[in-house]
Design a protein around this motif. Structure first.
Motif, PDB file in Angstrom:
ATOM      1  N   THR A 181      30.072 -14.984  40.569  1.00 11.69           N
ATOM      2  CA  THR A 181      31.039 -16.045  40.294  1.00 11.69           C
ATOM      3  C   THR A 181      30.320 -17.393  40.272  1.00 11.69           C
ATOM      4  O   THR A 181      29.105 -17.462  40.522  1.00 11.69           O
ATOM      5  N   PRO A 182      31.043 -18.480  39.990  1.00 12.03           N
ATOM      6  CA  PRO A 182      30.405 -19.811  40.037  1.00 12.03           C
ATOM      7  C   PRO A 182      29.807 -20.168  41.395  1.00 12.03           C
ATOM      8  O   PRO A 182      28.988 -21.088  41.487  1.00 12.03           O
ATOM      9  N   LEU A 183      30.176 -19.446  42.456  1.00 12.51           N
ATOM     10  CA  LEU A 183      29.581 -19.692  43.770  1.00 12.51           C
ATOM     11  C   LEU A 183      28.133 -19.205  43.847  1.00 12.51           C
ATOM     12  O   LEU A 183      27.382 -19.597  44.730  1.00 12.51           O
ATOM     13  N   GLY A 184      27.747 -18.322  42.927  1.00 15.64           N
ATOM     14  CA  GLY A 184      26.397 -17.774  42.932  1.00 15.64           C
ATOM     15  C   GLY A 184      25.349 -18.820  42.589  1.00 15.64           C
ATOM     16  O   GLY A 184      25.599 -19.740  41.802  1.00 15.64           O
ATOM     17  N   VAL A 185      24.185 -18.664  43.190  1.00 14.80           N
ATOM     18  CA  VAL A 185      23.073 -19.603  42.981  1.00 14.80           C
ATOM     19  C   VAL A 185      21.868 -18.838  42.453  1.00 14.80           C
ATOM     20  O   VAL A 185      21.519 -17.777  42.981  1.00 14.80           O
ATOM     21  N   GLU A 186      21.238 -19.375  41.418  1.00 10.48           N
ATOM     22  CA  GLU A 186      20.045 -18.758  40.846  1.00 10.48           C
ATOM     23  C   GLU A 186      18.812 -19.511  41.312  1.00 10.48           C
ATOM     24  O   GLU A 186      18.726 -20.734  41.185  1.00 10.48           O
TER      25      GLU A 186
ATOM     26  N   ARG B 247      26.385 -20.154  47.329  1.00 14.84           N
ATOM     27  CA  ARG B 247      26.296 -21.550  47.758  1.00 14.84           C
ATOM     28  C   ARG B 247      27.212 -21.794  48.952  1.00 14.84           C
ATOM     29  O   ARG B 247      28.383 -21.406  48.953  1.00 14.84           O
ATOM     30  N   LEU B 248      26.664 -22.424  49.996  1.00 15.27           N
ATOM     31  CA  LEU B 248      27.433 -22.770  51.197  1.00 15.27           C
ATOM     32  C   LEU B 248      27.450 -24.281  51.376  1.00 15.27           C
ATOM     33  O   LEU B 248      26.647 -24.995  50.742  1.00 15.27           O
ATOM     34  N   PRO B 249      28.334 -24.813  52.233  1.00 15.00           N
ATOM     35  CA  PRO B 249      28.327 -26.267  52.494  1.00 15.00           C
ATOM     36  C   PRO B 249      26.998 -26.720  53.112  1.00 15.00           C
ATOM     37  O   PRO B 249      26.217 -25.906  53.605  1.00 15.00           O
ATOM     38  N   LEU B 250      26.763 -28.029  53.087  1.00  7.19           N
ATOM     39  CA  LEU B 250      25.558 -28.658  53.649  1.00  7.19           C
ATOM     40  C   LEU B 250      24.285 -28.163  52.974  1.00  7.19           C
ATOM     41  O   LEU B 250      23.233 -28.019  53.603  1.00  7.19           O
ATOM     42  N   GLU B 251      24.411 -27.856  51.665  1.00  5.30           N
ATOM     43  CA  GLU B 251      23.263 -27.440  50.851  1.00  5.30           C
ATOM     44  C   GLU B 251      22.567 -26.191  51.396  1.00  5.30           C
ATOM     45  O   GLU B 251      21.352 -26.035  51.283  1.00  5.30           O
ATOM     46  N   GLN B 252      23.345 -25.314  51.986  1.00 12.18           N
ATOM     47  CA  GLN B 252      22.809 -24.050  52.505  1.00 12.18           C
ATOM     48  C   GLN B 252      23.137 -22.914  51.537  1.00 12.18           C
ATOM     49  O   GLN B 252      24.031 -23.027  50.689  1.00 12.18           O
ATOM     50  N   GLN B 253      22.389 -21.809  51.680  1.00 12.90           N
ATOM     51  CA  GLN B 253      22.609 -20.637  50.833  1.00 12.90           C
ATOM     52  C   GLN B 253      22.689 -19.391  51.710  1.00 12.90           C
ATOM     53  O   GLN B 253      22.126 -19.355  52.805  1.00 12.90           O
TER      54      GLN B 253
ATOM     55  N   TYR C   8       9.337 -16.708  55.390  1.00 12.62           N
ATOM     56  CA  TYR C   8      10.389 -17.717  55.401  1.00 12.62           C
ATOM     57  C   TYR C   8      11.685 -17.128  54.865  1.00 12.62           C
ATOM     58  O   TYR C   8      11.686 -16.375  53.894  1.00 12.62           O
ATOM     59  N   GLY C   9      12.794 -17.470  55.489  1.00 12.23           N
ATOM     60  CA  GLY C   9      14.102 -17.021  55.008  1.00 12.23           C
ATOM     61  C   GLY C   9      15.139 -17.082  56.108  1.00 12.23           C
ATOM     62  O   GLY C   9      15.039 -16.344  57.094  1.00 12.23           O
ATOM     63  N   GLY C  10      16.126 -17.933  55.956  1.00 11.49           N
ATOM     64  CA  GLY C  10      17.140 -18.123  56.993  1.00 11.49           C
ATOM     65  C   GLY C  10      18.070 -16.936  57.144  1.00 11.49           C
ATOM     66  O   GLY C  10      18.282 -16.423  58.252  1.00 11.49           O
ATOM     67  N   THR C  11      18.640 -16.453  56.025  1.00  8.57           N
ATOM     68  CA  THR C  11      19.551 -15.313  56.084  1.00  8.57           C
ATOM     69  C   THR C  11      18.850 -14.085  56.640  1.00  8.57           C
ATOM     70  O   THR C  11      19.394 -13.343  57.463  1.00  8.57           O
ATOM     71  N   SER C  12      17.625 -13.873  56.192  1.00  9.24           N
ATOM     72  CA  SER C  12      16.853 -12.704  56.630  1.00  9.24           C
ATOM     73  C   SER C  12      16.628 -12.708  58.132  1.00  9.24           C
ATOM     74  O   SER C  12      16.887 -11.708  58.816  1.00  9.24           O
ATOM     75  N   ILE C  13      16.178 -13.832  58.681  1.00  9.52           N
ATOM     76  CA  ILE C  13      15.876 -13.883  60.115  1.00  9.52           C
ATOM     77  C   ILE C  13      17.159 -13.756  60.939  1.00  9.52           C
ATOM     78  O   ILE C  13      17.157 -13.119  62.009  1.00  9.52           O
ATOM     79  N   LEU C  14      18.259 -14.294  60.459  1.00  7.92           N
ATOM     80  CA  LEU C  14      19.515 -14.206  61.205  1.00  7.92           C
ATOM     81  C   LEU C  14      19.987 -12.761  61.337  1.00  7.92           C
ATOM     82  O   LEU C  14      20.370 -12.313  62.423  1.00  7.92           O
ATOM     83  N   PHE C  15      19.954 -12.021  60.236  1.00  2.04           N
ATOM     84  CA  PHE C  15      20.427 -10.641  60.282  1.00  2.04           C
ATOM     85  C   PHE C  15      19.420  -9.708  60.953  1.00  2.04           C
ATOM     86  O   PHE C  15      19.814  -8.709  61.578  1.00  2.04           O
TER      87      PHE C  15
END
Length: 387
Positions: free
Chosen positions: A103-108, A117-123, A361-368
């Motif tokens: 959807t338009p929420l997707g980021v390439e 795409r998340l708020p505060l320029e996060q993904q 490096y990777g925020g989503t990866s380290i969190l999960f």
């Protein structure tokens, strides 16, 4: 006197049942700290050039690591039986979030559309949630199957759920490497609970042979293909020929490994990190080899080996089949991701974009990943050790 004796005996009994895998926690902390050091060393130059801040990636990663440790503690306090109730809901949530990528929420990013795409320029990368969703949900299906899992109809149904999850990852997020890991987690769980192992080993060997034959055929007849995945196969087969195109990252990574020798050039002294694209992600192992040498890479692999050993210990001593399969899934995820990353870096397989757990490096990866460790530590707390 008798009451006092009874209470003292009860205390001794309680002490016998308390267990927490501090060894797993220790090696995890060491890997994360080592990863932060190597992340700063590998990304400082590119961060300064691209973001005018040499600590850009480091500061973001340390923020996610702190959140990850907090999340790990919270998850470790949750009774794992709750995952049986909500496993299916988590699975469907992961599928819905992956659908939102289209959807338009997707980021390439760098030609790949895998983020929301998340708020505060996060993904956010939904495929990472899918891994833990499969780890929690597939054991529920297996446990409900009971003895039927031994039959073709039983394990076939479970396999179909794994195929569905892997297909969603591949089709909705165009992430082949994560799809392979999701499928691998499902297959290993079925392999562990099924009494006949020779059949599955033979099937895996036959599949590997067919893949190798197929790759050679594709490399021979599809040299003019414009598909980026097929081009990756061509680059893998002839990296020197395609060094100016898709083979540039692989070749520079191999140069880094070769120039490091056995003991390396020293921490922070890598030259190739200035030219390897996205070096802080899937190619960070090449910088480790250049700065710390093959010796440093061996130490990293030994640490991962010890981490996997502790997970195997928890899986073997888990209080029930469900918790044992969950930890087996975590074990498989970490093992496959490390194996695939190492094979990509040394060009044994085509580049897949798979990261090195706890180090890349990777925020989503380290969190999960930290959430998975929290699940494993929570299950370890239920182990009863007889002294």
């Amino acid at each position: 006197m008798r009451k006092k004796n009874r209470t003292s005996k009860n205390k001794k009994r309680v002490n016998k049942t308390i267990y927490f895998d501090y060894s797993l926690l220790a090696v995890l902390v060491f890997l994360v700290c080592f990863g932060l050091v190597m992340l700063y060393s590998s990304s400082a130059y590119s961060a300064l050039v691209n973001n005018n801040d040499s600590m850009y990636y480091f500061k973001r990663q340390i923020f996610f690591c702190v959140i990850g440790f907090i999340g790990m503690y919270v998850v470790s306090r949750i009774d794992y039986h709750n995952y049986i109730k909500y496993g299916r809901a988590i699975f469907y949530l992961a599928v819905v979030l992956m659908a939102l990528v289209q959807t338009p929420l997707g980021v390439e990013v760098n030609g790949a559309r895998r983020w929301i795409r998340l708020p505060l320029e996060q993904q956010f990368q939904p495929a990472e949630l899918t891994k833990i969703a499969v780890i929690l949900f597939i054991p529920v299906l297996i446990c409900r199957m009971g003895k039927d899992i031994r039959k073709l109809e039983g394990w076939g149904k479970v396999l179909l759920w794994g195929i569905f999850a892997a297909g969603c990852v591949y089709l909705l997020t165009e992430n082949l490497s994560t799809a392979v890991i999701v499928m691998g987690i499902t297959c290993v769980m079925i392999f562990v609970v099924h009494p006949k192992t020779k059949f599955f080993i033979g099937l895996a060997v036959a599949g590997l042979v067919l893949i190798l034959i197929g790759v050679q055929i594709l490399g021979a007849i599809l040299s003019t293909s414009e598909s980026f995945r097929l081009r990756r196969i061509l680059v893998w087969l002839n990296p020197e020929e395609y060094a100016s195109e898709g083979g540039y990252q692989v070749m520079q990574g191999l140069y880094a490994i070769g120039s490091g020798g056995f003991f390396g050039k020293g921490l922070g002294n890598s030259a190739q990190k200035m030219v390897i694209p996205e070096v802080q992600n899937d190619m960070i192992l090449s910088v480790i080899c250049e700065e710390l040498g093959v010796f440093g890479a061996i130490i990293v692999l030994v640490l991962f080996g010890f981490l996997l050993y502790r997970l195997m210990f928890i899986a073997q001593n888990a209080p029930d089949v469900y918790s044992s399969l969950v930890v087996t899934g975590i074990f498989t995820h970490i093992a496959l991701q490390v194996l695939l990353n190492v094979m990509v870096v040394i060009n044994l397989i085509p580049t897949t974009g798979i990261t090195l757990p706890f180090i890349s490096y990777g925020g989503t990866s380290i969190l999960f990943l930290m959430a998975e460790m929290g699940v494993a530590l929570g299950i370890s707390g239920k182990i009863k050790i007889k002294e």
